[in-house]
Scaffold this active site. Structure first.
Site, PDB file in Angstrom:
ATOM      1  N   THR A  31       2.484 -84.768 -13.310  1.00 40.11           N
ATOM      2  CA  THR A  31       1.393 -84.526 -14.265  1.00 40.11           C
ATOM      3  C   THR A  31       1.129 -83.051 -14.542  1.00 40.11           C
ATOM      4  OG1 THR A  31      -0.219 -84.653 -12.461  1.00 40.11           O
ATOM      5  CG2 THR A  31       0.234 -86.693 -13.683  1.00 40.11           C
TER       6      THR A  31
ATOM      7  N   TYR B 264       6.299 -82.941 -20.997  1.00 33.33           N
ATOM      8  CA  TYR B 264       5.525 -83.997 -20.329  1.00 33.33           C
ATOM      9  C   TYR B 264       5.486 -85.264 -21.177  1.00 33.33           C
ATOM     10  CZ  TYR B 264       1.514 -86.594 -18.528  1.00 33.33           C
ATOM     11  OH  TYR B 264       0.694 -87.592 -18.057  1.00 33.33           O
TER      12      TYR B 264
END
Length: 282
Positions: free
Chosen positions: A57, A120
């Protein structure tokens, strides 16, 4: 028994609270950068259902390490889903609003075209595609702006800074739905049961707190509920550059959740619970 990938993260912590009988596994048990190990763990444990609440993350750091982010966020969930399909058990995978480009002002539906702005989002999209391709009873739950009393998140950062400063500048042109980790955890458990009852519910879903707000609006509510006098001043995203681009529009259409009897949680009520747990509310 439910197998949960994730142990110390925000959502995994809340799942453990709501379902103490679940087996939550962290880095000490399995390396998410090893997709085969994830698959083998599923097959060894042979659970009644699986939730993947673990991920890479670090959005900005991912820009420098796409290979690792993709193994953890892309290849590992695909391996989990393949093992779940082989066992014939339901699988719930948590994804993100970062799979979209944040264009426009309309809420994104689960069926809208994806167009990640950075590593991401791309890595998470690879995971979604792998989970879908596995062909089992799997639900992908895209969520946004997660917060809780655990780990590092926006609420805890604002409380720390708001207690030390008279004024903070916070981005006001990114709009989305802050989402309490506890509500995400509860939704995952509900969806797991729902998939067990009706595998036809498999697919993509959105789950975000209501009402939509900006990061600055979120910050002001944190200060108000915590009784902090810190003034929040709006700034544009351009005034706060980061290595990874953030979507300006993170609004998500969550109507499809009705298939599981779920609806958007009020993040302001969730915030009050988090502040109470932290002992930071007035």
């Amino acid at each position: 028994m439910i197998l949960v990938f994730g142990k110390t993260g925000q959502v995994a912590t809340e799942i453990a609270r709501l379902a103490p009988e679940a087996l939550c596994v962290g880095r000490d048990r399995v390396d998410l950068a090893d997709p085969d190990a994830c698959r083998d763990l599923v097959l060894d444990v042979a659970p009644s259902g699986i939730i993947n609440a673990a991920a890479y993350t670090a959005v900005d750091r991912a820009e420098e390490d796409e290979a690792l982010a993709t193994r953890i966020n892309g290849d590992a969930p695909a391996s989990m889903a393949q093992a779940a399909a082989r066992l014939g058990v339901p699988f719930v995978h948590i994804s993100t609003d970062y799979v979209f480009d944040g264009a426009g002002e309309q809420p994104f539906t689960p069926e809208d075209p994806t167009a990640p702005l950075g590593v991401y989002g791309r890595s998470k999209l690879v995971g979604e595609q792998g989970v879908t391709a596995a062909g089992g009873a799997a639900a992908i739950l895209r969520t946004s702006w997660v917060f809780s009393a655990h780990g590092n998140n926006f609420v805890k950062t604002m409380l720390r800074l708001g207690g030390d400063r008279d004024k903070l500048t916070v981005v006001a042109d990114q709009i989305g739905g802050p989402t309490p980790a506890r509500d995400i955890a509860a939704a995952c458990l509900t969806m797991l049961d729902g998939l067990r009852e009706d595998p036809g519910r498999a697919g993509l879903y959105h789950f975000a707190g209501a009402p939509d707000t900006s990061w600055a609006g979120f910050a002001r509510e944190i200060m108000a509920q915590a009784g902090l006098a810190c003034v929040v001043e709006d700034i544009p995203t351009s005034a706060y550059p980061t290595p990874a681009r953030r979507p300006l529009n993170s609004r998500m259409d969550c109507a499809k959740l009705a298939r599981f009897g779920l609806e958007r949680p009020d993040w302001r009520a969730g915030l009050a619970l988090v502040l109470a747990e932290l002992g930071a509310n007035t």
